[in-house]
Design an enzyme around this catalytic site. Structure first.
Site, mmCIF file in Angstrom:
data_model
loop_
_atom_site.group_PDB
_atom_site.id
_atom_site.type_symbol
_atom_site.label_atom_id
_atom_site.label_comp_id
_atom_site.label_asym_id
_atom_site.label_seq_id
_atom_site.Cartn_x
_atom_site.Cartn_y
_atom_site.Cartn_z
ATOM 1 N N SER A 16 36.742 -4.709 -18.157
ATOM 2 C CA SER A 16 36.546 -3.369 -17.617
ATOM 3 C C SER A 16 37.742 -2.427 -17.655
ATOM 4 O O SER A 16 38.867 -2.799 -17.360
ATOM 5 C CB SER A 16 36.056 -3.505 -16.181
ATOM 6 N N THR A 63 28.236 -0.220 -13.628
ATOM 7 C CA THR A 63 28.128 -0.256 -15.085
ATOM 8 C C THR A 63 26.936 -1.120 -15.504
ATOM 9 O O THR A 63 26.169 -1.596 -14.656
ATOM 10 C CB THR A 63 29.458 -0.729 -15.716
ATOM 11 N N LYS A 67 22.812 0.252 -13.628
ATOM 12 C CA LYS A 67 22.791 1.693 -13.308
ATOM 13 C C LYS A 67 21.430 2.167 -12.797
ATOM 14 O O LYS A 67 21.346 3.144 -12.070
ATOM 15 C CB LYS A 67 23.186 2.523 -14.537
ATOM 16 N N GLU A 79 21.354 14.899 -5.874
ATOM 17 C CA GLU A 79 20.324 15.609 -6.645
ATOM 18 C C GLU A 79 20.360 15.220 -8.133
ATOM 19 O O GLU A 79 19.334 14.937 -8.740
ATOM 20 C CB GLU A 79 20.583 17.110 -6.505
ATOM 21 N N ASN A 88 26.019 5.735 -11.408
ATOM 22 C CA ASN A 88 27.243 5.016 -11.807
ATOM 23 C C ASN A 88 28.350 5.130 -10.762
ATOM 24 O O ASN A 88 29.439 4.620 -10.951
ATOM 25 C CB ASN A 88 27.738 5.491 -13.182
ATOM 26 N N GLY A 127 19.599 4.749 -28.319
ATOM 27 C CA GLY A 127 19.466 3.918 -27.123
ATOM 28 C C GLY A 127 18.761 4.658 -26.006
ATOM 29 O O GLY A 127 18.808 5.893 -25.936
ATOM 30 N N ALA A 131 22.780 4.571 -19.553
ATOM 31 C CA ALA A 131 23.829 5.483 -20.028
ATOM 32 C C ALA A 131 23.224 6.673 -20.776
ATOM 33 O O ALA A 131 23.738 7.795 -20.700
ATOM 34 C CB ALA A 131 24.801 4.739 -20.933
ATOM 35 N N GLU A 155 6.288 7.211 -27.026
ATOM 36 C CA GLU A 155 6.004 8.581 -26.621
ATOM 37 C C GLU A 155 7.304 9.379 -26.443
ATOM 38 O O GLU A 155 7.374 10.567 -26.725
ATOM 39 C CB GLU A 155 5.281 8.490 -25.271
ATOM 40 N N TYR A 208 34.498 2.463 -25.762
ATOM 41 C CA TYR A 208 35.928 2.801 -25.878
ATOM 42 C C TYR A 208 36.758 1.605 -26.352
ATOM 43 O O TYR A 208 37.921 1.757 -26.695
ATOM 44 C CB TYR A 208 36.470 3.285 -24.518
#
Length: 246
Positions: A16, A63, A67, A79, A88, A127, A131, A155, A208
């Site tokens: 991490s 993570t 999530k 909101e 997250n 994906g 995320a 759909e 990353y």
């Protein structure tokens, strides 16, 4: 002295970014009494017990893969998090209430914005996991149309096998929100026709580590502007810190 513990909730998260980032931040800014830990759980149902046995916890980052599945365990959602349907950041109040936020969309938006030019009007999001939802929300705020891409057409998404030259000609931002290519599995990459990338395209990878994934390498070879997820992570981490200290 008041102890404040923060942490990262996830599965198999020894790699991490967050722990190193916040530990360094606490040291550099002389934030005495603050610590950051990884909370690596195998199943989201372990979450309530984890909260119970860590009374000093005041804030969490969340993570993959929790999530979305963490949401039923929370007392309240901001909101934005409610609209995105992914969390997250969790803030733990003095009364022990858990409130979920999403700072992913903010980090992504801030990292993408400087790259945008007039022709960047449409994006493909590779994906459909947690995320990708923050990415979609940010694109909406930037008035960029988007289409999800999934292994199976549905759909709400087109299939990878439907991406061709015409689609590349129409969509000039391609975002990898899948874990494909993350260290140690660096040979993996999303199955798209990379030959259609051009100098007009942006390839953005939420990953990353490594700094340049196969996805980014292959896009760069065709002249695309590339960016990895590091800056996005820094922006979302600082936003999380702001939320915890509000």
């Amino acid at each position: 002295m008041l102890k404040k513990c923060f942490g990262l909730l996830g599965r198999n998260i020894h790699y991490s970014f967050s722990k190193g980032y916040f530990t360094e931040k606490f040291n550099t800014e002389n934030l005495v009494g603050c610590s950051y830990e990884n909370f690596d759980i195998q199943d989201i149902n372990e979450f309530p017990e984890m909260i119970k046995i860590n009374p000093d916890l005041v804030g969490l980052n969340v993570t993959i893969p929790y999530k979305e599945t963490v949401i039923p365990f929370l007392d309240e959602l901001s909101e934005n998090a409610a609209e995105i349907e992914a969390v997250n950041v969790i803030k733990i109040t003095n009364e022990g209430k858990l409130k979920g936020y999403n700072s992913d969309y903010y980090g992504f938006k801030k990292a993408l914005e400087p790259l945008l030019q007039l022709h960047h009007k449409k994006a493909l999001i590779l994906g459909t996991g947690g995320a990708s939802k923050g990415v979609a929300f940010a694109l909406k705020e930037l008035n960029i149309q988007y289409t999800f891409v999934s292994r199976k057409a549905s759909e709400n998404a087109i299939g990878y096998d439907q991406i061709d030259a015409a689609i590349f000609n129409n969509y000039h931002i391609i975002i990898n929100s899948t874990p494909l290519g993350t260290s140690p599995n660096t040979a993996e990459f999303p199955p798209i026709p990379y030959q259609f990338f051009t100098q007009k395209h942006i390839a953005f990878d939420l990953i990353y580590n490594p700094a340049e994934t196969k996805f980014l390498k292959k896009a760069k070879e065709k002249g695309a502007v590339i960016k990895n997820g590091l800056e996005m992570l820094v922006f979302q981490a600082e936003k999380a810190w702001e939320i915890w200290n509000e």
